[in-house]
Design a protein around this motif. Sequence first.
Motif, PDB file in Angstrom:
ATOM      1  N   ASP A   1     -10.019   5.150 -13.103  1.00  0.00           N
ATOM      2  CA  ASP A   1     -10.661   6.506 -12.858  1.00  0.00           C
ATOM      3  C   ASP A   1      -9.450   7.312 -14.102  1.00  0.00           C
ATOM      4  N   ASP A   2      -9.454   8.752 -13.673  1.00  0.00           N
ATOM      5  CA  ASP A   2      -8.617   9.249 -14.256  1.00  0.00           C
ATOM      6  C   ASP A   2      -7.678   9.501 -13.565  1.00  0.00           C
ATOM      7  N   HIS A   3      -7.208   8.706 -12.159  1.00  0.00           N
ATOM      8  CA  HIS A   3      -5.738   8.662 -10.962  1.00  0.00           C
ATOM      9  C   HIS A   3      -5.668   7.064 -11.520  1.00  0.00           C
ATOM     10  N   ILE A   4      -6.233   6.253 -12.182  1.00  0.00           N
ATOM     11  CA  ILE A   4      -6.096   4.428 -11.723  1.00  0.00           C
ATOM     12  C   ILE A   4      -6.297   4.433 -12.905  1.00  0.00           C
TER      13      ILE A   4
ATOM     14  N   ARG B   1     -14.708   0.530 -10.243  1.00  0.00           N
ATOM     15  CA  ARG B   1     -14.902   1.657 -11.591  1.00  0.00           C
ATOM     16  C   ARG B   1     -15.831   2.355 -10.546  1.00  0.00           C
ATOM     17  N   SER B   2     -17.042   1.182 -10.097  1.00  0.00           N
ATOM     18  CA  SER B   2     -17.986   1.047  -9.170  1.00  0.00           C
ATOM     19  C   SER B   2     -17.567   2.027  -7.698  1.00  0.00           C
ATOM     20  N   GLU B   3     -16.633   1.829  -7.275  1.00  0.00           N
ATOM     21  CA  GLU B   3     -16.279   2.291  -6.261  1.00  0.00           C
ATOM     22  C   GLU B   3     -15.776   3.607  -5.478  1.00  0.00           C
ATOM     23  N   CYS B   4     -14.845   3.528  -7.046  1.00  0.00           N
ATOM     24  CA  CYS B   4     -14.159   4.973  -7.200  1.00  0.00           C
ATOM     25  C   CYS B   4     -15.348   6.065  -7.758  1.00  0.00           C
ATOM     26  N   ILE B   5     -16.169   5.771  -8.404  1.00  0.00           N
ATOM     27  CA  ILE B   5     -17.850   6.753  -8.397  1.00  0.00           C
ATOM     28  C   ILE B   5     -18.557   6.727  -6.994  1.00  0.00           C
ATOM     29  N   ASN B   6     -18.545   5.629  -6.705  1.00  0.00           N
ATOM     30  CA  ASN B   6     -19.407   6.113  -4.759  1.00  0.00           C
ATOM     31  C   ASN B   6     -18.908   6.966  -4.326  1.00  0.00           C
TER      32      ASN B   6
ATOM     33  N   TYR C   1     -17.641  11.404  -1.248  1.00  0.00           N
ATOM     34  CA  TYR C   1     -16.651  12.156  -0.675  1.00  0.00           C
ATOM     35  C   TYR C   1     -16.223  13.162  -1.023  1.00  0.00           C
ATOM     36  N   GLU C   2     -16.455  13.388  -1.970  1.00  0.00           N
ATOM     37  CA  GLU C   2     -16.142  14.923  -3.322  1.00  0.00           C
ATOM     38  C   GLU C   2     -14.458  15.137  -3.347  1.00  0.00           C
ATOM     39  N   SER C   3     -14.125  13.586  -3.663  1.00  0.00           N
ATOM     40  CA  SER C   3     -12.382  13.274  -3.868  1.00  0.00           C
ATOM     41  C   SER C   3     -12.546  12.113  -4.313  1.00  0.00           C
ATOM     42  N   PRO C   4     -11.221  11.559  -4.427  1.00  0.00           N
ATOM     43  CA  PRO C   4     -10.494  10.962  -5.451  1.00  0.00           C
ATOM     44  C   PRO C   4     -10.266   9.607  -4.521  1.00  0.00           C
ATOM     45  N   LEU C   5     -10.545   7.981  -5.032  1.00  0.00           N
ATOM     46  CA  LEU C   5     -10.701   6.762  -4.086  1.00  0.00           C
ATOM     47  C   LEU C   5      -8.945   7.134  -3.551  1.00  0.00           C
TER      48      LEU C   5
ATOM     49  N   VAL D   1      -1.920  -2.498  -9.982  1.00  0.00           N
ATOM     50  CA  VAL D   1      -2.660  -1.871  -9.729  1.00  0.00           C
ATOM     51  C   VAL D   1      -1.673  -0.086 -10.155  1.00  0.00           C
ATOM     52  N   ALA D   2      -1.993   0.575 -11.030  1.00  0.00           N
ATOM     53  CA  ALA D   2      -1.299   1.313 -10.813  1.00  0.00           C
ATOM     54  C   ALA D   2      -1.978   3.261 -10.884  1.00  0.00           C
ATOM     55  N   GLY D   3      -1.886   3.902  -9.876  1.00  0.00           N
ATOM     56  CA  GLY D   3      -2.095   5.030  -9.400  1.00  0.00           C
ATOM     57  C   GLY D   3      -1.971   6.541  -9.454  1.00  0.00           C
ATOM     58  N   LEU D   4      -2.170   7.324  -8.962  1.00  0.00           N
ATOM     59  CA  LEU D   4      -1.850   8.254  -8.204  1.00  0.00           C
ATOM     60  C   LEU D   4      -2.431   9.092  -7.215  1.00  0.00           C
ATOM     61  N   ASP D   5      -1.822   9.579  -5.901  1.00  0.00           N
ATOM     62  CA  ASP D   5      -2.685   9.924  -5.184  1.00  0.00           C
ATOM     63  C   ASP D   5      -2.307  11.411  -4.639  1.00  0.00           C
ATOM     64  N   GLU D   6      -2.612  11.225  -3.021  1.00  0.00           N
ATOM     65  CA  GLU D   6      -1.901  12.663  -2.713  1.00  0.00           C
ATOM     66  C   GLU D   6      -0.803  12.160  -1.769  1.00  0.00           C
ATOM     67  N   SER D   7      -0.533  10.793  -2.023  1.00  0.00           N
ATOM     68  CA  SER D   7       0.537  10.391  -1.128  1.00  0.00           C
ATOM     69  C   SER D   7       2.179  10.262  -2.126  1.00  0.00           C
TER      70      SER D   7
END
Length: 276
Positions: free
Chosen positions: A67-70, A89-94, A99-103, A134-140
């Motif tokens: 995804d854009d953040h993972i 990818r499927s889990e991120c899209i669902n 929820y209209e927010s990134p996983l 797995v590299a990612g960026l979220d609210e935390s």
Amino acid sequence: MFRNQYDTDVTTWSPAGRLFQVEYAMEAVKQGSAAIGLRSKTHVVLACVNKANSELSSHQKKIFKVDDHIGVAIAGLTADGRVLSRYMRSECINYSYTYESPLPVGRLVVQLADRAQVCTQRSWKRPYGVGLLVAGLDESGAHLYYNCPSGNYFEYQAFAIGSRSQAAKTYLERRFENFTSSSREDLIKDALIATRETLQGEKLRSSICTIAVVGVGEPFHILDQETVQKLIDAFEIVREEEVPAAEPQPGAATDQDSADQGAAAAPDQGVAPMDI
């Protein structure tokens, strides 16, 4: 590892409490080309070594955008990694649709670990023979996780998997305390140096490594070869240029060479296998 009477089924325990099929899957990860990950407070960098089966073939892709953040870097069976990245990818899209927010990165890693664990408990399945960084960026903040074929997952400041990854781990262990406050450029530099440590004397070039970055204000993307080569030249981390060779003394050449050969052979004999 050798065949024994307890490795015919993934659900068969040995008297020592081991599942050999799971250990064989972890061995497949150690046989794959190296993958390296580093993170700071704001960025995560992934690096991998590109290995081709033949001079006539191209290398297989080892870093995938989820995804854009993972994003993920893999070591082991590329086909298994490709299937798992498609699942992610499927889990991120669902999640985004619902929820209209990134996983969140941690939640995705748990789901991935649960999927891998099921394969260790069903006799008609085999464990995935691939390890994922797995590299990612979220609210935390920024995160770097390692997902193991056994279904375990761990969060790291920096980590390396794949063949000859111990040399990269040694370098990362010496430097990891500085990674938290490192800039994007410093992280990329350390990732390239750690990648070079796994090459066993081969010259580091942009054609044999891939770099990907995700960070604050920067979606996950893979750097093109021209950019990577410019970074290699700018950081001056080509092996031949880093430490110029000193000319040996004529009288002590024979003794020095024999001592160096003995010192070089000793570490290889005492290398310990990776803990499960």
